[in-house]
Each structure stands twice: as C-alpha cells, then as structure tokens.
Design a protein around this motif. Structure first.
Motif, PDB file in Angstrom:
ATOM      1  N   GLY A   3       0.784  -1.219   0.000  1.00  0.00           N
ATOM      2  CA  GLY A   3       0.000   0.000   0.000  1.00  0.00           C
ATOM      3  C   GLY A   3       0.814   1.266   0.000  1.00  0.00           C
ATOM      4  N   SER A  24      -3.068  -7.439   4.306  1.00  0.00           N
ATOM      5  CA  SER A  24      -3.801  -6.354   3.666  1.00  0.00           C
ATOM      6  C   SER A  24      -4.451  -6.834   2.371  1.00  0.00           C
ATOM      7  N   ALA A  26      -5.684  -4.468   0.252  1.00  0.00           N
ATOM      8  CA  ALA A  26      -5.742  -3.257  -0.564  1.00  0.00           C
ATOM      9  C   ALA A  26      -5.390  -3.577  -2.008  1.00  0.00           C
ATOM     10  N   PHE A  28      -4.782  -1.743  -5.942  1.00  0.00           N
ATOM     11  CA  PHE A  28      -4.409  -0.510  -6.607  1.00  0.00           C
ATOM     12  C   PHE A  28      -4.759  -0.623  -8.080  1.00  0.00           C
ATOM     13  N   ASP A  42       0.208  -4.327  -5.499  1.00  0.00           N
ATOM     14  CA  ASP A  42       1.252  -3.450  -4.977  1.00  0.00           C
ATOM     15  C   ASP A  42       1.963  -2.791  -6.147  1.00  0.00           C
ATOM     16  N   ARG A  73      -5.088   3.737  -4.899  1.00  0.00           N
ATOM     17  CA  ARG A  73      -5.851   2.701  -4.216  1.00  0.00           C
ATOM     18  C   ARG A  73      -7.298   2.694  -4.706  1.00  0.00           C
ATOM     19  N   ASP A  75     -11.285   0.453  -4.236  1.00  0.00           N
ATOM     20  CA  ASP A  75     -12.046  -0.498  -3.429  1.00  0.00           C
ATOM     21  C   ASP A  75     -12.386  -1.729  -4.266  1.00  0.00           C
ATOM     22  N   THR A  80     -11.998   4.650  -7.088  1.00  0.00           N
ATOM     23  CA  THR A  80     -10.795   5.260  -6.528  1.00  0.00           C
ATOM     24  C   THR A  80     -11.061   5.723  -5.107  1.00  0.00           C
TER      25      THR A  80
END
Length: 82
Positions: A3, A24, A26, A28, A42, A73, A75, A80
């Motif tokens: 992240g 994580s 997350a 991108f 990443d 990043r 969801d 965004t």
C-alpha cells in the motif's frame, strides 16, 4: 510495505513483505494514457516508471511515467479511494 510506494534504494526482506501482503487486501489501479487500466496488489516507483505486482509479488507490468496518468488505491468495486 503493502500500500505504499517502495523505492529501489530501500531493501525489503521478501518473506516479511509477503507476510504483510497477506494481511492487507488493498488493491491498486494504474491508469494508462491510452485508456487501459491495470489492477495490481502493490506497486513500486522507480526513476522512470512504476512496476506493478500481483498478490504473489510477481511483476505484472512496468509502466513508464510518460504513459502513466495515475496509480492509486481502489475499493473492491474498482472505485478510486482518495
């Protein structure tokens, strides 16, 4: 660290980096100048571009800054997150 932008000058142990990545979720997305979007887990900033990686740490793509509009990043729906 997952992240965050990683620089080439820093050294990250691959094992601990992978462990952080599992914790994580997350995601991108890189927006390219031709309209293409590449989702990645990443990314790593370099002098002339960005390297995009999948969940396993494998290289997906290298995008030169001249073709990159933004990377940020998103969801689960691909929106965004600012």
């Amino acid at each position: 660290m997952t992240g965050t932008r990683r620089s080439r000058s820093k050294s990250y142990p691959r094992q601990s980096f992978a462990e952080e990545r599992r914790v994580s979720t997350a995601m991108f997305k890189a927006q390219l100048s031709d309209g293409e979007q590449i989702r990645c887990a990443d990314y790593e900033m370099e002098e002339v571009g960005v390297r995009l990686f999948d969940e396993d740490g494998d290289l997906l793509a290298f995008v030169p800054f001249t073709h990159l509009l933004w990377v940020g990043r998103v969801d689960d729906a691909g929106r965004t997150l600012w």
